[in-house]
Design a protein around this motif. Structure first.
Motif, mmCIF file in Angstrom:
data_model
loop_
_atom_site.group_PDB
_atom_site.id
_atom_site.type_symbol
_atom_site.label_atom_id
_atom_site.label_comp_id
_atom_site.label_asym_id
_atom_site.label_seq_id
_atom_site.Cartn_x
_atom_site.Cartn_y
_atom_site.Cartn_z
ATOM 1 N N ALA A 238 147.811 99.904 111.518
ATOM 2 C CA ALA A 238 147.343 101.101 112.227
ATOM 3 C C ALA A 238 148.407 102.188 112.179
ATOM 4 O O ALA A 238 148.109 103.373 111.967
ATOM 5 N N GLY A 239 149.677 101.785 112.377
ATOM 6 C CA GLY A 239 150.775 102.751 112.309
ATOM 7 C C GLY A 239 150.894 103.400 110.940
ATOM 8 O O GLY A 239 151.215 104.590 110.831
ATOM 9 N N ALA A 240 150.618 102.626 109.890
ATOM 10 C CA ALA A 240 150.653 103.174 108.532
ATOM 11 C C ALA A 240 149.572 104.235 108.348
ATOM 12 O O ALA A 240 149.797 105.265 107.694
ATOM 13 N N ALA A 241 148.392 104.002 108.953
ATOM 14 C CA ALA A 241 147.311 104.991 108.866
ATOM 15 C C ALA A 241 147.690 106.281 109.591
ATOM 16 O O ALA A 241 147.384 107.389 109.135
ATOM 17 N N VAL A 242 148.361 106.151 110.734
ATOM 18 C CA VAL A 242 148.828 107.326 111.477
ATOM 19 C C VAL A 242 149.841 108.104 110.640
ATOM 20 O O VAL A 242 149.808 109.333 110.567
ATOM 21 N N LYS A 243 150.727 107.360 109.984
ATOM 22 C CA LYS A 243 151.739 107.996 109.124
ATOM 23 C C LYS A 243 151.074 108.702 107.950
ATOM 24 O O LYS A 243 151.438 109.839 107.597
ATOM 25 N N ASP A 244 150.081 108.053 107.328
ATOM 26 C CA ASP A 244 149.355 108.659 106.208
ATOM 27 C C ASP A 244 148.661 109.952 106.623
ATOM 28 O O ASP A 244 148.537 110.890 105.823
ATOM 29 N N ALA A 245 148.206 110.004 107.877
ATOM 30 C CA ALA A 245 147.505 111.192 108.386
ATOM 31 C C ALA A 245 148.472 112.245 108.932
ATOM 32 O O ALA A 245 148.026 113.266 109.460
ATOM 33 N N ALA A 246 149.777 111.995 108.785
ATOM 34 C CA ALA A 246 150.815 112.920 109.270
ATOM 35 C C ALA A 246 150.665 113.195 110.770
ATOM 36 O O ALA A 246 150.836 114.327 111.224
ATOM 37 N N LEU A 247 150.337 112.128 111.530
ATOM 38 C CA LEU A 247 150.143 112.274 112.976
ATOM 39 C C LEU A 247 151.170 111.485 113.786
ATOM 40 O O LEU A 247 150.965 111.223 114.974
ATOM 41 N N GLN A 248 152.287 111.103 113.148
ATOM 42 C CA GLN A 248 153.337 110.402 113.882
ATOM 43 C C GLN A 248 153.849 111.271 115.025
ATOM 44 O O GLN A 248 154.103 112.460 114.856
ATOM 45 N N GLY A 249 153.977 110.655 116.193
ATOM 46 C CA GLY A 249 154.423 111.392 117.377
ATOM 47 C C GLY A 249 153.288 112.052 118.127
ATOM 48 O O GLY A 249 153.450 112.430 119.285
ATOM 49 N N LYS A 250 152.144 112.217 117.471
ATOM 50 C CA LYS A 250 150.966 112.801 118.123
ATOM 51 C C LYS A 250 150.013 111.689 118.572
ATOM 52 O O LYS A 250 149.530 111.700 119.702
ATOM 53 N N ALA A 251 149.721 110.760 117.672
ATOM 54 C CA ALA A 251 148.930 109.581 118.036
ATOM 55 C C ALA A 251 149.917 108.435 118.232
ATOM 56 O O ALA A 251 150.447 107.883 117.268
ATOM 57 N N LEU A 252 150.195 108.091 119.481
ATOM 58 C CA LEU A 252 151.190 107.057 119.788
ATOM 59 C C LEU A 252 150.634 105.674 119.486
ATOM 60 O O LEU A 252 149.479 105.380 119.799
ATOM 61 N N VAL A 253 151.460 104.831 118.883
ATOM 62 C CA VAL A 253 151.032 103.487 118.506
ATOM 63 C C VAL A 253 151.721 102.464 119.400
ATOM 64 O O VAL A 253 152.939 102.275 119.333
ATOM 65 N N TYR A 254 150.928 101.828 120.259
ATOM 66 C CA TYR A 254 151.407 100.786 121.167
ATOM 67 C C TYR A 254 151.061 99.421 120.580
ATOM 68 O O TYR A 254 150.012 99.267 119.950
#
Length: 329
Positions: A238-254
């Motif tokens: 899931a974190g990799a998908a957030v990174k691919d979408a350039a949303l790191q720091g915006k969509a927090l991954v718990y």
């Protein structure tokens, strides 16, 4: 049916919070002079080859070597049918202790009851069945679910300026951790109507499936505020998908997890933001200690499960972060 399962798990978990110190007092002579050489323990995990179960097995093997009992590991490799067959064979061999890692609250319940009725002591590790057994060691899932939900509310709720949208990614919807964490989290979210759970899809513990689920959710909800994954290994997808979408720091991954050094690396790289760790290495030591005690005849005086609740620590980037928060195989 799910509500009944949650209620039963809660009752069992509440009973298991009695720590094993009572057992330590009950068998001091046996513990000082263990007479358990030659006894047999069989461990049936969900799968080997992952840090969680490998970490547990390492500590169990250490104790088995010290005290001279046999430890046999049967690996179903994430195949539930194979797991039930391996457990049936294990019960027929009549080991002294059987260690099980339940994929769901129901799957192994009948076999756990069968083993206990046959005089085989069953230690459940980290994921509970709704069938009580001799002992349990593992995380307090209700607490983890509640605390993560409360942190999500702080990050995504009222006055945060965020959408309040949350995606949940269990491994299995009927696994004990998912049942208890979801129940606790939704109770918190119910008190905060600004929080909206837009997805609650299981990944079957697979990082690639978690990545695909997250990519789809992000396409539909580009303003997603948080992802709550129920195990760090698949949540890295899931974190990799957030990174691919350039949303790191915006969509927090718990995430939750056993807290090995791969977890710390994922936090350092920003793939995971916050991890509630139950320390698999410590769990392995606790499980091994309980095995030793069960082999010596330890049991609770009130007939409930002997239990050790795993200490918890939060791993996240920031001034409190240290790679020493994680363990290495």
């Amino acid at each position: 049916m799910l509500n009944r399962a949650i209620g039963k798990l809660r009752r069992v978990f509440a009973a298991t919070l009695v720590m094993t110190c009572a057992a330590l007092v009950a068998v001091p002579q046996a513990q000082a002079n263990p007479n358990i050489a030659g006894k047999k323990v069989i461990f049936v995990p969900i799968s080997m080859g992952i840090s969680l179960t490998e970490g547990w097995a390492r500590r169990m093997k250490e104790h088995a070597a010290i005290y001279g009992y046999a430890l046999d590991i049967r690996d179903p490799a994430f195949n539930t049918q194979a797991m039930t067959e391996l457990l049936a064979k294990a019960i027929s061999e009549k080991p002294d202790v059987l260690v099980v890692h339940n994929p769901t609250v129901q799957l192994l319940s009948r076999q756990i009851k069968q083993a206990e009725a046959a005089g085989i002591k069953v230690l459940q590790i980290n994921l509970q069945s709704n069938q009580q057994s001799s002992a349990f060691v593992g995380a307090n899932w209700e607490r983890i679910g509640r605390e993560i939900a409360e942190d999500i509310v702080k990050s995504c709720g009222k006055d945060s300026g965020k959408s309040g949208k949350v995606a949940i990614i269990p491994g299995q919807l009927t696994a004990a951790d998912s049942v208890m964490m979801n129940d606790a989290a939704f109770k918190v979210f119910k008190e905060h109507p600004e929080i909206k759970v837009v997805s609650n899809q299981a990944s079957d513990w697979e990082p690639e499936k978690a990545r695909q689920i997250t990519a789809t959710v992000l396409q539909q909800n580009p303003d997603l505020c948080a992802i709550f994954g129920h195990w760090d290994v698949h949540t890295m997808g899931a974190g990799a998908a957030v990174k691919d979408a350039a949303l790191q720091g915006k969509a927090l991954v718990y995430a939750t997890g056993g807290g090995d050094n791969v977890t710390c690396k994922a936090v350092e790289d920003g793939v995971l933001d916050r991890v509630w760790s139950y320390d698999a290495d410590g769990q392995g030591r606790d499980a091994a200690t309980l095995i030793d005690l069960l082999l010596q005849g330890a049991k609770s005086e009130d007939g409930k499960m002997l239990s050790l609740e795993s200490p918890m620590k939060i791993i996240k980037a920031g001034s409190d972060y240290s790679p020493n928060l994680c363990w290495k195989m």
